[in-house]
Scaffold this active site. Structure first.
Site, PDB file in Angstrom:
ATOM      1  CG  ASP A  96      -1.979  -1.048   1.183  1.00  0.00           C
ATOM      2  OD1 ASP A  96      -2.401  -1.413   0.082  1.00  0.00           O
ATOM      3  OD2 ASP A  96      -2.374  -1.539   2.253  1.00  0.00           O
TER       4      ASP A  96
ATOM      5  CG  ASP B  19      -6.746  -1.653  -1.280  1.00  0.00           C
ATOM      6  OD1 ASP B  19      -7.005  -2.855  -1.466  1.00  0.00           O
ATOM      7  OD2 ASP B  19      -5.808  -1.257  -0.558  1.00  0.00           O
TER       8      ASP B  19
END
Length: 212
Positions: A134, A168
């Site tokens: 991420d 995401d």
């Protein structure tokens, strides 16, 4: 030249996966864990890894999560292939489904292969046990709660502190758009009545031509 809904879904899936993996690999190979790059006052690249689902949530074991993602992606791909030529299916609906599939596959690649390609530590250095990369962080604003407030007084509040990735974001955008604009198609396993009538009329015409 009009692009078919099947090709539209395929192009969407491929584009999201390529962008997602390109950014992840670049961050993984150029950042140290925990490093951040200040882009603007409200946007940073902040390299973290997580063992859970979207936005760093934890749910079950690592192997279970990876297998769950694989099964989910497989079911969604089967569903897209099944409906891609249906006249009642909207192109926007296909794009939303493609975004969800692409996001799932993007994180599956991390989970399945990153433990082998980018070995980090025991427990996360084998097939199906990689960590998800991420890096997108949007600290839009923060403030300190007034001291006179019970329980939270004096504590810092940050709006949307989650750090996430393109996969995401694709899943989230796809799901929100589905719920806002295509919720009826989610609950309708067959064609809408008017579309069904068109299909039946076309089939009847074909049969009449064969009989003639």
């Amino acid at each position: 030249m009009k692009i078919s809904k099947g090709w539209l879904a395929l192009i969407t899936i491929a584009a999201v996966i390529i962008l997602d993996q390109a950014l992840k690999i670049w961050v993984k190979t150029h950042f140290y864990l925990g490093e951040s790059v200040h882009i603007t006052d409200w946007f940073q690249l902040y390299f973290i890894e997580n063992n859970g689902m979207a936005f760093g949530m934890e749910f079950g074991s690592k192997l279970f999560l990876t297998l769950f993602r694989l099964v989910l992606a497989g079911v969604l791909i089967w569903y897209i292939v099944r409906i891609k030529d249906k006249p009642f299916v909207k192109s926007g609906f296909m794009v939303c489904m493609a975004l969800i599939v692409a996001g799932a596959i993007g994180n599956i690649i991390d989970c399945v292969f990153y433990g082998v390609v980018f070995p980090a530590e025991p427990g996360f250095d084998t097939l199906f046990h990689g960590r998800v990369v991420d890096m997108l962080y949007f600290p839009l604003f923060s403030f300190i709660w007034p001291d006179w407030l019970p329980w939270i007084g004096g504590k810092e509040f940050s709006f949307f502190p989650a750090i996430f990735n393109i996969a995401d974001a694709a899943i989230t955008v796809g799901m929100i758009a589905l719920l806002l604009f295509y919720s009826k198609q989610l609950t309708a396993p067959y064609a809408a009545p008017e579309d069904k009538a068109v299909e039946d009329s076309d089939n009847l015409s074909d049969n009449e031509r064969h009989e003639d």
